[in-house]
Design a protein around this motif. Sequence first.
Motif, PDB file in Angstrom:
ATOM      1  N   ALA A 240       0.812  -1.219   0.000  1.00  0.00           N
ATOM      2  CA  ALA A 240       0.000   0.000   0.000  1.00  0.00           C
ATOM      3  C   ALA A 240       0.845   1.269   0.000  1.00  0.00           C
ATOM      4  O   ALA A 240       0.300   2.373   0.086  1.00  0.00           O
ATOM      5  CB  ALA A 240      -0.927  -0.002   1.210  1.00  0.00           C
ATOM      6  N   GLY A 241       2.163   1.112  -0.082  1.00  0.00           N
ATOM      7  CA  GLY A 241       3.045   2.274  -0.149  1.00  0.00           C
ATOM      8  C   GLY A 241       3.606   2.730   1.176  1.00  0.00           C
ATOM      9  O   GLY A 241       4.298   3.763   1.242  1.00  0.00           O
ATOM     10  N   GLY A 242       3.346   2.001   2.256  1.00  0.00           N
ATOM     11  CA  GLY A 242       3.853   2.388   3.564  1.00  0.00           C
ATOM     12  C   GLY A 242       5.219   1.802   3.856  1.00  0.00           C
ATOM     13  O   GLY A 242       5.648   0.841   3.215  1.00  0.00           O
ATOM     14  N   ARG A 243       5.886   2.383   4.832  1.00  0.00           N
ATOM     15  CA  ARG A 243       7.187   1.886   5.277  1.00  0.00           C
ATOM     16  C   ARG A 243       7.009   1.038   6.522  1.00  0.00           C
ATOM     17  O   ARG A 243       6.098   1.260   7.324  1.00  0.00           O
ATOM     18  CB  ARG A 243       8.143   3.033   5.590  1.00  0.00           C
ATOM     19  CG  ARG A 243       8.529   3.877   4.398  1.00  0.00           C
ATOM     20  CD  ARG A 243       9.582   4.894   4.787  1.00  0.00           C
ATOM     21  NE  ARG A 243      10.819   4.245   5.231  1.00  0.00           N
ATOM     22  CZ  ARG A 243      11.835   4.901   5.792  1.00  0.00           C
ATOM     23  NH1 ARG A 243      11.759   6.201   6.003  1.00  0.00           N
ATOM     24  NH2 ARG A 243      12.927   4.250   6.151  1.00  0.00           N
ATOM     25  N   ILE A 244       7.890   0.060   6.704  1.00  0.00           N
ATOM     26  CA  ILE A 244       7.903  -0.741   7.914  1.00  0.00           C
ATOM     27  C   ILE A 244       9.292  -0.667   8.539  1.00  0.00           C
ATOM     28  O   ILE A 244      10.281  -0.370   7.855  1.00  0.00           O
ATOM     29  CB  ILE A 244       7.515  -2.208   7.644  1.00  0.00           C
ATOM     30  CG1 ILE A 244       8.597  -2.909   6.813  1.00  0.00           C
ATOM     31  CG2 ILE A 244       6.175  -2.298   6.929  1.00  0.00           C
ATOM     32  CD1 ILE A 244       8.374  -4.408   6.658  1.00  0.00           C
ATOM     33  N   ALA A 245       9.354  -0.946   9.837  1.00  0.00           N
ATOM     34  CA  ALA A 245      10.637  -0.903  10.537  1.00  0.00           C
ATOM     35  C   ALA A 245      10.641  -1.930  11.658  1.00  0.00           C
ATOM     36  O   ALA A 245       9.614  -2.162  12.303  1.00  0.00           O
ATOM     37  CB  ALA A 245      10.901   0.493  11.101  1.00  0.00           C
ATOM     38  N   LEU A 246      11.798  -2.544  11.864  1.00  0.00           N
ATOM     39  CA  LEU A 246      12.022  -3.450  12.986  1.00  0.00           C
ATOM     40  C   LEU A 246      12.829  -2.721  14.051  1.00  0.00           C
ATOM     41  O   LEU A 246      13.664  -1.869  13.741  1.00  0.00           O
ATOM     42  CB  LEU A 246      12.800  -4.684  12.541  1.00  0.00           C
ATOM     43  CG  LEU A 246      12.034  -5.906  12.043  1.00  0.00           C
ATOM     44  CD1 LEU A 246      13.013  -6.932  11.508  1.00  0.00           C
ATOM     45  CD2 LEU A 246      11.198  -6.509  13.145  1.00  0.00           C
ATOM     46  N   ALA A 247      12.591  -3.064  15.304  1.00  0.00           N
ATOM     47  CA  ALA A 247      13.348  -2.448  16.389  1.00  0.00           C
ATOM     48  C   ALA A 247      13.625  -3.478  17.472  1.00  0.00           C
ATOM     49  O   ALA A 247      12.872  -4.443  17.634  1.00  0.00           O
ATOM     50  CB  ALA A 247      12.583  -1.266  16.967  1.00  0.00           C
ATOM     51  N   ASP A 248      14.700  -3.271  18.199  1.00  0.00           N
ATOM     52  CA  ASP A 248      14.971  -4.077  19.384  1.00  0.00           C
ATOM     53  C   ASP A 248      14.080  -3.551  20.500  1.00  0.00           C
ATOM     54  O   ASP A 248      14.300  -2.464  21.028  1.00  0.00           O
ATOM     55  CB  ASP A 248      16.449  -3.967  19.767  1.00  0.00           C
ATOM     56  CG  ASP A 248      16.717  -4.519  21.158  1.00  0.00           C
ATOM     57  OD1 ASP A 248      16.036  -5.493  21.540  1.00  0.00           O
ATOM     58  OD2 ASP A 248      17.577  -3.970  21.862  1.00  0.00           O
ATOM     59  N   GLY A 249      13.066  -4.331  20.844  1.00  0.00           N
ATOM     60  CA  GLY A 249      12.160  -3.919  21.903  1.00  0.00           C
ATOM     61  C   GLY A 249      12.452  -4.595  23.227  1.00  0.00           C
ATOM     62  O   GLY A 249      11.591  -4.624  24.111  1.00  0.00           O
ATOM     63  N   SER A 250      13.665  -5.124  23.401  1.00  0.00           N
ATOM     64  CA  SER A 250      13.978  -5.888  24.613  1.00  0.00           C
ATOM     65  C   SER A 250      13.956  -5.032  25.865  1.00  0.00           C
ATOM     66  O   SER A 250      13.769  -5.549  26.971  1.00  0.00           O
ATOM     67  CB  SER A 250      15.342  -6.571  24.469  1.00  0.00           C
ATOM     68  OG  SER A 250      16.379  -5.620  24.303  1.00  0.00           O
ATOM     69  N   ARG A 251      14.143  -3.709  25.714  1.00  0.00           N
ATOM     70  CA  ARG A 251      14.067  -2.823  26.878  1.00  0.00           C
ATOM     71  C   ARG A 251      12.659  -2.292  27.098  1.00  0.00           C
ATOM     72  O   ARG A 251      12.409  -1.599  28.085  1.00  0.00           O
ATOM     73  CB  ARG A 251      15.050  -1.668  26.705  1.00  0.00           C
ATOM     74  CG  ARG A 251      16.511  -2.089  26.784  1.00  0.00           C
ATOM     75  CD  ARG A 251      17.448  -0.952  26.477  1.00  0.00           C
ATOM     76  NE  ARG A 251      17.359  -0.548  25.073  1.00  0.00           N
ATOM     77  CZ  ARG A 251      18.087   0.430  24.531  1.00  0.00           C
ATOM     78  NH1 ARG A 251      18.932   1.113  25.290  1.00  0.00           N
ATOM     79  NH2 ARG A 251      17.963   0.723  23.252  1.00  0.00           N
ATOM     80  N   LEU A 252      11.753  -2.620  26.182  1.00  0.00           N
ATOM     81  CA  LEU A 252      10.368  -2.155  26.290  1.00  0.00           C
ATOM     82  C   LEU A 252       9.408  -3.264  26.702  1.00  0.00           C
ATOM     83  O   LEU A 252       8.372  -2.979  27.307  1.00  0.00           O
ATOM     84  CB  LEU A 252       9.892  -1.586  24.939  1.00  0.00           C
ATOM     85  CG  LEU A 252      10.721  -0.485  24.294  1.00  0.00           C
ATOM     86  CD1 LEU A 252      10.041  -0.025  23.014  1.00  0.00           C
ATOM     87  CD2 LEU A 252      10.920   0.672  25.254  1.00  0.00           C
ATOM     88  N   ALA A 253       9.712  -4.497  26.342  1.00  0.00           N
ATOM     89  CA  ALA A 253       8.759  -5.580  26.558  1.00  0.00           C
ATOM     90  C   ALA A 253       9.477  -6.905  26.710  1.00  0.00           C
ATOM     91  O   ALA A 253      10.552  -7.118  26.147  1.00  0.00           O
ATOM     92  CB  ALA A 253       7.780  -5.656  25.379  1.00  0.00           C
ATOM     93  N   SER A 254       8.854  -7.798  27.455  1.00  0.00           N
ATOM     94  CA  SER A 254       9.327  -9.178  27.557  1.00  0.00           C
ATOM     95  C   SER A 254       8.179 -10.105  27.208  1.00  0.00           C
ATOM     96  O   SER A 254       7.002  -9.750  27.344  1.00  0.00           O
ATOM     97  CB  SER A 254       9.845  -9.483  28.966  1.00  0.00           C
ATOM     98  OG  SER A 254       8.805  -9.326  29.918  1.00  0.00           O
ATOM     99  N   CYS A 255       8.520 -11.300  26.751  1.00  0.00           N
ATOM    100  CA  CYS A 255       7.487 -12.227  26.276  1.00  0.00           C
ATOM    101  C   CYS A 255       7.890 -13.654  26.601  1.00  0.00           C
ATOM    102  O   CYS A 255       8.964 -14.103  26.207  1.00  0.00           O
ATOM    103  CB  CYS A 255       7.285 -12.062  24.770  1.00  0.00           C
ATOM    104  SG  CYS A 255       6.094 -13.213  24.042  1.00  0.00           S
TER     105      CYS A 255
END
Length: 375
Positions: A240-255
Amino acid sequence: MIAALALAVAVAALTGHTLVNAYAWLRRPTAGPAEVTEPVAVLLPLRDEAERVTPCLRALLAQRGVPDLRIVVLDDGSTDGTADVVRAVADDDPRLTLLTGVAPPPGWLGKPHACWQLATRTAPEPTVLAFVDADVVLTPYAVAAAVTELRAADAALLSPYPRIVVRTAADRLVQPLLQWLWLTFLPLRAMERSRRPSLAAAGGQFLVLDRAGYLRAGGHAAVADKVLEDIELARAVKRAGGRIALADGSRLASCRMYDTWPQLRDGYTKSLWATFGHPTAAAAVLALLVALYVAPPLLALGALLAGAPVVAAVAFLAYLAGVAGRVASARATGGRAWPDALAHPVSVVVLGWLTVRSYHLRKRRRLTWRGRPVT
Protein backbone atom coordinates in the motif's frame (compact mmCIF):
# COMPACT_ATOMS: atom_id res chain seq x y z
CA MET A 1 40.33 -28.53 3.04
CA ILE A 2 38.62 -26.38 0.39
CA ALA A 3 35.17 -27.33 1.69
CA ALA A 4 36.11 -26.51 5.27
CA LEU A 5 37.60 -23.17 4.22
CA ALA A 6 34.52 -22.31 2.17
CA LEU A 7 32.28 -23.06 5.13
CA ALA A 8 34.39 -20.91 7.44
CA VAL A 9 34.33 -17.96 5.05
CA ALA A 10 30.59 -18.22 4.45
CA VAL A 11 29.68 -18.48 8.14
CA ALA A 12 32.08 -15.66 9.04
CA ALA A 13 30.48 -13.44 6.39
CA LEU A 14 27.00 -14.13 7.75
CA THR A 15 28.16 -13.42 11.29
CA GLY A 16 29.61 -10.15 10.04
CA HIS A 17 26.20 -9.32 8.59
CA THR A 18 24.63 -10.13 11.96
CA LEU A 19 26.99 -7.68 13.65
CA VAL A 20 26.24 -4.93 11.12
CA ASN A 21 22.50 -5.42 11.52
CA ALA A 22 22.66 -5.60 15.30
CA TYR A 23 24.95 -2.68 15.98
CA ALA A 24 24.55 -0.38 12.98
CA TRP A 25 21.02 -0.73 11.58
CA LEU A 26 18.78 -2.12 14.33
CA ARG A 27 16.58 0.56 15.86
CA ARG A 28 16.68 0.82 19.65
CA PRO A 29 13.83 2.81 21.19
CA THR A 30 14.70 4.36 24.53
CA ALA A 31 13.15 2.79 27.61
CA GLY A 32 13.23 6.07 29.52
CA PRO A 33 10.47 8.61 29.99
CA ALA A 34 8.72 9.62 26.77
CA GLU A 35 5.44 11.33 26.01
CA VAL A 36 3.11 11.41 23.03
CA THR A 37 0.05 13.60 22.70
CA GLU A 38 -1.85 11.74 19.99
CA PRO A 39 -4.59 9.23 20.88
CA VAL A 40 -3.36 5.63 21.07
CA ALA A 41 -5.37 2.43 21.36
CA VAL A 42 -3.70 -0.68 22.74
CA LEU A 43 -5.52 -3.72 21.37
CA LEU A 44 -5.38 -7.06 23.17
CA PRO A 45 -6.98 -10.20 21.64
CA LEU A 46 -7.57 -12.99 24.16
CA ARG A 47 -8.63 -16.61 23.82
CA ASP A 48 -8.39 -18.81 26.91
CA GLU A 49 -5.69 -16.69 28.54
CA ALA A 50 -7.06 -16.59 32.10
CA GLU A 51 -3.92 -18.10 33.61
CA ARG A 52 -1.42 -15.64 32.15
CA VAL A 53 -3.11 -12.41 31.11
CA THR A 54 -2.90 -10.66 34.50
CA PRO A 55 0.74 -9.43 34.22
CA CYS A 56 0.03 -8.15 30.71
CA LEU A 57 -3.08 -6.22 31.81
CA ARG A 58 -1.40 -4.73 34.86
CA ALA A 59 1.47 -3.52 32.68
CA LEU A 60 -0.96 -1.94 30.21
CA LEU A 61 -2.83 -0.15 32.98
CA ALA A 62 0.50 1.14 34.32
CA GLN A 63 1.52 2.80 31.03
CA ARG A 64 2.81 6.35 31.27
CA GLY A 65 3.51 9.09 28.78
CA VAL A 66 0.29 8.59 26.78
CA PRO A 67 -2.39 10.88 28.21
CA ASP A 68 -4.95 9.78 25.61
CA LEU A 69 -4.59 6.02 26.02
CA ARG A 70 -7.33 3.47 25.47
CA ILE A 71 -7.03 -0.24 26.16
CA VAL A 72 -9.43 -2.43 24.21
CA VAL A 73 -9.62 -6.12 25.04
CA LEU A 74 -11.48 -8.73 22.97
CA ASP A 75 -12.57 -11.99 24.55
CA ASP A 76 -12.44 -14.31 21.56
CA GLY A 77 -14.70 -17.15 22.63
CA SER A 78 -12.80 -18.06 25.79
CA THR A 79 -14.13 -20.90 27.95
CA ASP A 80 -11.79 -20.53 30.93
CA GLY A 81 -13.11 -17.34 32.52
CA THR A 82 -10.74 -14.96 30.74
CA ALA A 83 -13.33 -12.18 30.68
CA ASP A 84 -13.81 -12.43 34.46
CA VAL A 85 -10.07 -12.07 34.99
CA VAL A 86 -10.01 -8.98 32.77
CA ARG A 87 -12.86 -7.37 34.73
CA ALA A 88 -11.18 -8.14 38.06
CA VAL A 89 -7.82 -6.66 37.01
CA ALA A 90 -9.37 -3.62 35.31
CA ASP A 91 -11.38 -2.76 38.42
CA ASP A 92 -13.62 -0.37 36.44
CA ASP A 93 -10.68 1.59 35.02
CA PRO A 94 -12.36 3.87 32.44
CA ARG A 95 -9.47 3.46 29.99
CA LEU A 96 -10.23 -0.24 29.47
CA THR A 97 -13.05 -1.58 27.32
CA LEU A 98 -13.87 -5.29 27.16
CA LEU A 99 -15.50 -6.52 23.95
CA THR A 100 -17.05 -9.89 23.25
CA GLY A 101 -15.83 -11.36 19.99
CA VAL A 102 -17.79 -13.30 17.41
CA ALA A 103 -16.65 -16.50 15.72
CA PRO A 104 -14.57 -16.03 12.57
CA PRO A 105 -16.57 -16.35 9.35
CA PRO A 106 -15.47 -18.66 6.51
CA GLY A 107 -12.14 -17.63 5.06
CA TRP A 108 -10.85 -16.11 8.33
CA LEU A 109 -8.43 -17.52 10.87
CA GLY A 110 -8.99 -16.72 14.52
CA LYS A 111 -6.30 -14.19 15.34
CA PRO A 112 -6.65 -11.98 12.24
CA HIS A 113 -10.40 -11.85 12.85
CA ALA A 114 -9.93 -10.94 16.51
CA CYS A 115 -7.47 -8.19 15.61
CA TRP A 116 -9.77 -6.85 12.89
CA GLN A 117 -12.66 -6.67 15.33
CA LEU A 118 -10.49 -4.73 17.76
CA ALA A 119 -9.29 -2.30 15.08
CA THR A 120 -12.78 -1.61 13.71
CA ARG A 121 -14.68 -1.46 17.00
CA THR A 122 -12.45 1.14 18.68
CA ALA A 123 -14.15 4.49 19.11
CA PRO A 124 -13.40 7.33 19.11
CA GLU A 125 -10.84 6.66 16.43
CA PRO A 126 -7.19 6.77 17.58
CA THR A 127 -4.31 7.74 15.31
CA VAL A 128 -2.11 4.84 16.46
CA LEU A 129 -2.97 1.18 17.03
CA ALA A 130 -0.74 -1.00 19.21
CA PHE A 131 -1.44 -4.74 19.07
CA VAL A 132 -0.16 -6.70 22.07
CA ASP A 133 -0.33 -10.43 22.84
CA ALA A 134 -1.37 -11.78 26.24
CA ASP A 135 2.10 -13.18 26.94
CA VAL A 136 3.77 -9.76 26.61
CA VAL A 137 4.62 -7.56 29.60
CA LEU A 138 5.42 -3.93 28.78
CA THR A 139 7.64 -1.56 30.73
CA PRO A 140 5.95 1.68 31.94
CA TYR A 141 6.93 3.86 28.96
CA ALA A 142 6.86 1.12 26.32
CA VAL A 143 3.84 2.38 24.36
CA ALA A 144 5.04 5.99 24.40
CA ALA A 145 8.55 4.95 23.31
CA ALA A 146 7.24 2.71 20.53
CA VAL A 147 4.93 5.42 19.16
CA THR A 148 7.81 7.91 19.28
CA GLU A 149 10.00 5.50 17.29
CA LEU A 150 7.17 4.84 14.81
CA ARG A 151 7.00 8.55 14.05
CA ALA A 152 10.78 8.98 14.01
CA ALA A 153 11.03 6.19 11.43
CA ASP A 154 8.26 7.78 9.34
CA ALA A 155 6.78 4.30 9.16
CA ALA A 156 3.27 2.91 8.96
CA LEU A 157 4.29 -0.18 10.95
CA LEU A 158 6.90 -0.65 13.65
CA SER A 159 7.72 -4.06 15.14
CA PRO A 160 9.59 -3.59 18.45
CA TYR A 161 10.59 -7.20 19.06
CA PRO A 162 10.28 -8.10 22.78
CA ARG A 163 12.90 -9.86 24.86
CA ILE A 164 12.01 -13.55 24.69
CA VAL A 165 12.03 -15.11 28.16
CA VAL A 166 13.60 -18.60 28.16
CA ARG A 167 13.50 -21.00 31.07
CA THR A 168 13.66 -24.58 29.78
CA ALA A 169 16.18 -26.41 27.64
CA ALA A 170 13.68 -26.43 24.76
CA ASP A 171 13.23 -22.67 25.07
CA ARG A 172 16.96 -22.09 24.95
CA LEU A 173 17.38 -24.28 21.89
CA VAL A 174 14.55 -22.88 19.77
CA GLN A 175 13.40 -19.43 20.83
CA PRO A 176 16.66 -17.50 20.17
CA LEU A 177 16.49 -18.60 16.53
CA LEU A 178 13.69 -16.08 15.95
CA GLN A 179 15.94 -13.05 16.36
CA TRP A 180 19.02 -14.81 15.02
CA LEU A 181 17.39 -15.65 11.70
CA TRP A 182 16.32 -12.12 10.80
CA LEU A 183 19.49 -10.50 12.14
CA THR A 184 21.62 -12.94 10.13
CA PHE A 185 19.75 -13.19 6.85
CA LEU A 186 17.62 -10.04 6.55
CA PRO A 187 19.29 -6.75 5.47
CA LEU A 188 17.52 -4.40 7.88
CA ARG A 189 18.43 -1.10 6.21
CA ALA A 190 17.42 -2.43 2.78
CA MET A 191 14.19 -3.78 4.26
CA GLU A 192 13.22 -0.33 5.53
CA ARG A 193 14.09 1.41 2.27
CA SER A 194 12.84 -1.17 -0.21
CA ARG A 195 9.24 -1.21 -1.44
CA ARG A 196 9.40 -4.95 -2.14
CA PRO A 197 6.72 -6.74 -0.06
CA SER A 198 8.85 -9.89 -0.02
CA LEU A 199 11.49 -8.03 1.97
CA ALA A 200 9.54 -7.75 5.20
CA ALA A 201 9.55 -9.03 8.76
CA ALA A 202 7.47 -8.39 11.86
CA GLY A 203 6.59 -10.00 15.18
CA GLY A 204 2.94 -10.05 16.19
CA GLN A 205 3.65 -10.01 19.92
CA PHE A 206 3.96 -6.20 19.85
CA LEU A 207 3.04 -4.26 16.71
CA VAL A 208 2.54 -0.50 16.46
CA LEU A 209 0.78 0.97 13.43
CA ASP A 210 -0.32 4.30 12.10
CA ARG A 211 -4.08 3.78 11.85
CA ALA A 212 -4.42 5.47 8.47
CA GLY A 213 -1.61 3.33 7.04
CA TYR A 214 -3.15 0.21 8.57
CA LEU A 215 -6.52 0.86 6.94
CA ARG A 216 -4.91 1.84 3.63
CA ALA A 217 -3.25 -1.59 3.60
CA GLY A 218 -6.60 -3.29 4.25
CA GLY A 219 -5.80 -4.07 7.88
CA HIS A 220 -6.19 -7.62 9.09
CA ALA A 221 -8.93 -8.14 6.50
CA ALA A 222 -6.12 -8.23 3.94
CA VAL A 223 -4.49 -11.16 5.77
CA ALA A 224 -7.65 -12.92 6.94
CA ASP A 225 -6.51 -16.43 6.05
CA LYS A 226 -2.80 -16.08 6.83
CA VAL A 227 -1.16 -18.10 9.58
CA LEU A 228 1.72 -15.60 9.79
CA GLU A 229 -0.60 -12.62 9.89
CA ASP A 230 2.11 -10.35 11.34
CA ILE A 231 4.53 -10.79 8.43
CA GLU A 232 1.73 -10.71 5.89
CA LEU A 233 0.40 -7.49 7.42
CA ALA A 234 3.85 -5.94 7.04
CA ARG A 235 3.84 -6.98 3.38
CA ALA A 236 0.37 -5.53 2.91
CA VAL A 237 1.57 -2.22 4.37
CA LYS A 238 4.42 -2.19 1.87
CA ARG A 239 2.11 -2.99 -1.03
CA ALA A 240 0.00 0.00 0.00
CA GLY A 241 3.04 2.27 -0.15
CA GLY A 242 3.85 2.39 3.56
CA ARG A 243 7.19 1.89 5.28
CA ILE A 244 7.90 -0.74 7.91
CA ALA A 245 10.64 -0.90 10.54
CA LEU A 246 12.02 -3.45 12.99
CA ALA A 247 13.35 -2.45 16.39
CA ASP A 248 14.97 -4.08 19.38
CA GLY A 249 12.16 -3.92 21.90
CA SER A 250 13.98 -5.89 24.61
CA ARG A 251 14.07 -2.82 26.88
CA LEU A 252 10.37 -2.15 26.29
CA ALA A 253 8.76 -5.58 26.56
CA SER A 254 9.33 -9.18 27.56
CA CYS A 255 7.49 -12.23 26.28
CA ARG A 256 7.20 -15.77 27.59
CA MET A 257 5.74 -17.37 24.47
CA TYR A 258 5.27 -20.97 25.62
CA ASP A 259 5.21 -22.61 29.05
CA THR A 260 5.84 -26.23 28.00
CA TRP A 261 7.57 -28.22 25.28
CA PRO A 262 4.26 -29.41 23.73
CA GLN A 263 3.09 -25.79 23.48
CA LEU A 264 6.37 -24.71 21.88
CA ARG A 265 6.41 -27.70 19.52
CA ASP A 266 2.83 -27.16 18.41
CA GLY A 267 3.22 -23.39 18.19
CA TYR A 268 6.09 -23.66 15.74
CA THR A 269 4.54 -26.59 13.92
CA LYS A 270 1.40 -24.63 13.05
CA SER A 271 3.32 -21.89 11.25
CA LEU A 272 6.69 -23.07 9.94
CA TRP A 273 5.16 -24.36 6.71
CA ALA A 274 3.93 -20.82 6.05
CA THR A 275 7.35 -19.36 6.83
CA PHE A 276 9.06 -21.24 4.03
CA GLY A 277 6.20 -21.65 1.55
CA HIS A 278 6.72 -24.44 -0.96
CA PRO A 279 8.34 -27.60 0.46
CA THR A 280 11.14 -27.31 -2.09
CA ALA A 281 12.05 -23.89 -0.72
CA ALA A 282 11.98 -25.24 2.83
CA ALA A 283 14.25 -28.13 1.85
CA ALA A 284 16.73 -25.75 0.21
CA VAL A 285 16.82 -23.41 3.22
CA LEU A 286 17.21 -26.24 5.70
CA ALA A 287 19.94 -27.84 3.60
CA LEU A 288 21.82 -24.53 3.61
CA LEU A 289 21.45 -24.13 7.38
CA VAL A 290 22.64 -27.68 8.00
CA ALA A 291 25.61 -27.22 5.70
CA LEU A 292 26.64 -23.94 7.34
CA TYR A 293 25.95 -24.63 11.00
CA VAL A 294 25.64 -28.39 11.58
CA ALA A 295 28.29 -29.74 9.22
CA PRO A 296 31.32 -27.78 10.60
CA PRO A 297 31.54 -29.45 14.04
CA LEU A 298 30.91 -32.87 12.45
CA LEU A 299 33.56 -32.18 9.84
CA ALA A 300 35.98 -31.02 12.53
CA LEU A 301 35.47 -34.21 14.52
CA GLY A 302 35.77 -36.42 11.45
CA ALA A 303 38.92 -34.67 10.25
CA LEU A 304 40.49 -34.93 13.68
CA LEU A 305 39.81 -38.66 13.83
CA ALA A 306 41.17 -39.03 10.29
CA GLY A 307 44.43 -37.33 11.23
CA ALA A 308 43.84 -34.04 9.36
CA PRO A 309 44.36 -31.45 12.10
CA VAL A 310 44.46 -28.47 9.74
CA VAL A 311 41.11 -29.33 8.20
CA ALA A 312 39.74 -29.95 11.69
CA ALA A 313 40.97 -26.55 12.86
CA VAL A 314 39.41 -24.70 9.91
CA ALA A 315 36.08 -26.53 10.36
CA PHE A 316 36.16 -25.75 14.07
CA LEU A 317 36.66 -22.07 13.24
CA ALA A 318 33.53 -22.26 11.07
CA TYR A 319 31.64 -23.67 14.06
CA LEU A 320 32.97 -20.89 16.30
CA ALA A 321 31.92 -18.27 13.75
CA GLY A 322 28.37 -19.64 13.95
CA VAL A 323 28.48 -19.52 17.73
CA ALA A 324 29.70 -15.92 17.54
CA GLY A 325 26.66 -15.03 15.42
CA ARG A 326 24.34 -16.48 18.04
CA VAL A 327 26.15 -14.57 20.77
CA ALA A 328 25.89 -11.31 18.84
CA SER A 329 22.19 -11.85 18.23
CA ALA A 330 21.50 -12.64 21.88
CA ARG A 331 23.39 -9.64 23.21
CA ALA A 332 21.72 -7.31 20.72
CA THR A 333 18.21 -8.42 21.67
CA GLY A 334 18.44 -8.96 25.42
CA GLY A 335 18.73 -12.74 25.14
CA ARG A 336 20.86 -15.33 26.89
CA ALA A 337 24.17 -15.94 25.13
CA TRP A 338 26.06 -18.52 27.21
CA PRO A 339 26.21 -21.43 27.17
CA ASP A 340 23.23 -21.66 24.82
CA ALA A 341 25.11 -20.46 21.74
CA LEU A 342 27.44 -23.47 21.95
CA ALA A 343 24.47 -25.70 21.09
CA HIS A 344 23.65 -23.77 17.92
CA PRO A 345 24.05 -26.84 15.64
CA VAL A 346 21.53 -28.70 17.79
CA SER A 347 19.15 -25.73 17.54
CA VAL A 348 19.32 -25.90 13.76
CA VAL A 349 18.57 -29.63 13.81
CA VAL A 350 15.54 -29.09 16.06
CA LEU A 351 14.31 -26.32 13.74
CA GLY A 352 14.61 -28.73 10.83
CA TRP A 353 12.62 -31.40 12.64
CA LEU A 354 9.88 -28.91 13.55
CA THR A 355 9.69 -27.79 9.92
CA VAL A 356 9.34 -31.35 8.62
CA ARG A 357 6.65 -31.98 11.24
CA SER A 358 4.83 -28.82 10.16
CA TYR A 359 4.64 -29.89 6.52
CA HIS A 360 3.69 -33.43 7.48
CA LEU A 361 0.75 -32.39 9.67
CA ARG A 362 -0.40 -29.79 7.18
CA LYS A 363 -0.50 -32.38 4.43
CA ARG A 364 -2.68 -34.54 6.68
CA ARG A 365 -4.85 -31.50 7.58
CA ARG A 366 -4.14 -31.97 11.27
CA LEU A 367 -2.83 -28.51 12.14
CA THR A 368 -4.84 -26.77 14.85
CA TRP A 369 -4.31 -23.95 17.33
CA ARG A 370 -6.45 -22.91 20.26
CA GLY A 371 -9.03 -25.48 19.26
CA ARG A 372 -9.42 -24.14 15.72
CA PRO A 373 -8.11 -25.60 12.45
CA VAL A 374 -5.19 -23.70 10.93
CA THR A 375 -5.57 -24.98 7.37
